[in-house]
Design a protein around this motif. Structure first.
Motif: not given
Lengths: 270, 295
Positions: A52-62
């Protein structure tokens, strides 16, 4: 020689195509507050689930919830609960968002380490942020003006502060605004007159956390509900999770997952 | 027969260039169209008067207040102060390089200056945050060192190499004959620079200045990090400000698409475009006038 080259290229292309066609690709997007947990959990999960590859990004809750509604992400992380309008949009798009409370976050009011104040009430904090209290001596500190630092109005951290402390009163336009928890720590650490607020995971020795209403912000006080400025952090899935998504959510909620939550400075839900 | 095939061969590259050029233009027009399409609905949620004269920026409050005036004033004040600080230095540097500096030294200075122009703005912003801000606060006992002056100083450092380098080009391209004629008439070096070379290079110098100013208006990272971010109309150079660019950068990411806040942020972008466009038109006008004046 040429045939060899073609063969190698063909093999290379095949592996690429193969990798892309594996179902083991997960994407996770959303709150920057949840980002440290999401990143650490994804790394640990990928160690034990090699396919499994998981890509994580954080652009804000909304942004994360928006991506969930559009179907461009599998898991949306959020530092607030989903809004009614967003649920409607998601259902209209054919996906029922399912919430999982995965951690607790306590927002800590922070000041410069040299500041003598150690404890403020919710009332005092509100008055400082509305601009009614402008001098540290009014709250038991030295005779110095207060430099109020807030967050950009669309961040989840701002929303929680607005809800828990401001009681919908407006923050003074004189307040400075920074765009992230990291920038907040940086700004308060550099300014002896400043007060700001951060997620508990971002606290370090360069700033001093204040107690609120006599309660020190910590894992215990946040979980017990004593600490007034705390909130749940969520992961939302499109419909009831299945396959890898379910495995990942289960992992985050497991003992190992909650240990990660604790190690990133947040409060485990159990 | 041969002529005709040569003509045909000529037609293909011409068509290709035309296609590339038109698509470039089409992309620009599309961006403009998109900006208009996303920003004009803002006028449905609020009025133009409220946008342009409202003094409060509470985009997520209930009811929301979308006063762009403090943000606009933030942009304008940072740009003006930056220009006031950086342009005289830049021009002085340009004159020094073009007229006074021995050419051996100039061969070192000019490339150095051009490299400085590529300095990443985020690094400058960081310097402003951790070095300049505490120093300013300590030195002038301020509420915060993250303010108009801090941002303008950093931005000045940023546009100085650009303006100086372009202005130096303008000065160097003044024909040698003009200088020789001036010297032949008995003018001193200073008189030659001041009364002959500078006026001749004026259109190019003004253009260099306007390019610098435009860069200052559009710059985002430095102001986001160093200007303090309070949505206030500044009363002094030590007040924190919140320019349009940093507002868009900080808020766009978490704004629901299609909301009033979203459209107003696009409207702020449109304002920025109008500002830079009018300066651009000004630069064109100056250049055209300059050409007429020189011939």
């Amino acid at each position: 020689m040429k045939a060899m080259k073609i063969l190698v290229t063909a093999l290379f292309v095949l592996t690429l195509a193969n990798g892309a066609s594996f179902a083991g690709d997960l994407s996770m997007n959303g709150s920057t507050t949840v980002l440290p947990i999401a990143q650490a959990a994804a790394e640990k999960f990928m160690e034990s689930h090699g396919e499994v590859t998981i890509s994580v990004s954080g652009g804000g809750s909304s942004n994360g919830i928006k991506a969930l509604i559009d179907g461009t992400t599998d898991i949306a992380t959020a530092s607030r609960f989903i809004k009614e309008k967003e649920v409607e949009a998601a259902v209209a798009g054919g996906a029922y968002p399912v919430p999982f409370g995965i951690a607790l976050d306590a927002l800590l009011p922070v000041v410069h380490p040299s500041n003598g104040v150690t404890d403020l009430t919710t009332e005092q904090l509100r008055k400082i942020y509305t601009g009614e209290i402008t001098n540290w001596k009014e709250v038991g500190g030295a005779d110095q003006p207060i430099a109020v630092v807030g967050r950009d109005t669309s961040s989840g951290t701002y929303e929680t502060w607005d809800e828990k402390i401001m009681a919908k009163e407006k923050i003074t336009p004189k307040a400075m605004v920074v765009a992230s928890n990291g920038a907040m720590v940086q700004t308060v650490a550099q300014n002896k007159l400043a007060i700001g607020y951060i997620g508990i995971g971002y606290l370090n020795d360069s700033v001093k956390a204040l107690a609120v209403d006599g309660v020190t912000g910590s894992a215990e006080t946040a979980r017990s509900g004593l600490f007034p400025v705390s909130r749940y952090l969520y992961m939302f899935t499109r419909g009831w999770p299945e396959g890898d998504v379910l495995n990942f959510i289960n992992f985050v909620l497991s003992d190992a997952g909650q240990e990660i939550v604790a190690s990133t400075g947040y409060v485990p839900v159990r | 027969m041969k002529d005709q095939s040569a003509l045909k061969a000529d037609r293909l590259p011409r068509a290709l260039i035309a296609a590339v050029a038109t698509s470039g233009l089409a992309i620009m027009l599309f961006i403009l169209f998109f900006l208009l399409k996303e920003s004009l609905p803002a006028l449905r949620e609020t009025t133009l008067g409220e946008l342009m004269t409202g003094a409060f920026w509470y985009p997520t409050a209930e009811p929301a207040e979308f006063g762009l005036l403090p943000l606009l004033m933030g942009s304008v004040s940072v740009t003006l102060l930056t220009s006031a600080l950086a342009l005289p230095f830049s021009l002085g540097l340009a004159v020094f390089l073009a007229e006074v500096c021995p050419s051996a030294l100039r061969e070192i200075f000019k490339p150095l200056l051009e490299i400085l122009g590529f300095f990443p703005s985020v690094v400058l912003g960081f310097l402003g945050m951790v070095v300049l801000a505490p120093w300013l606060q300590e030195r002038f006992s301020l509420l915060t060192g993250l303010n108009l002056l801090n941002a303008s100083l950093l931005m000045g450092i940023m546009i100085l190499p650009i303006v100086a380098s372009l202005a130096e080009d303008a000065l160097s391209s003044v024909p040698r004959d003009l200088r020789d004629a001036s010297y032949a008439l008995g003018a001193t070096g200073f008189e030659t620079t001041w009364r002959v070379v500078l006026p001749a290079a004026l259109p190019g110098i003004l253009q260099a200045c306007l390019l610098g100013v435009m860069r200052a208006i559009g710059e985002t990272m430095v102001v986001l990090m160093a200007s303090g971010g309070a949505a206030l109309i500044p009363r002094s150079v030590m007040d924190p400000v919140r320019p349009l660019t940093s507002t868009i950068a900080a808020e766009m990411g978490e704004t629901p698409i299609g909301s009033a806040h979203y459209h107003v942020l696009f409207f702020a972008g449109l304002l920025l475009l109008i500002m830079t466009l009018s300066i651009n038109v000004g630069a064109l006008w100056i250049e055209r006038r300059g050409r007429k004046w020189r011939t």
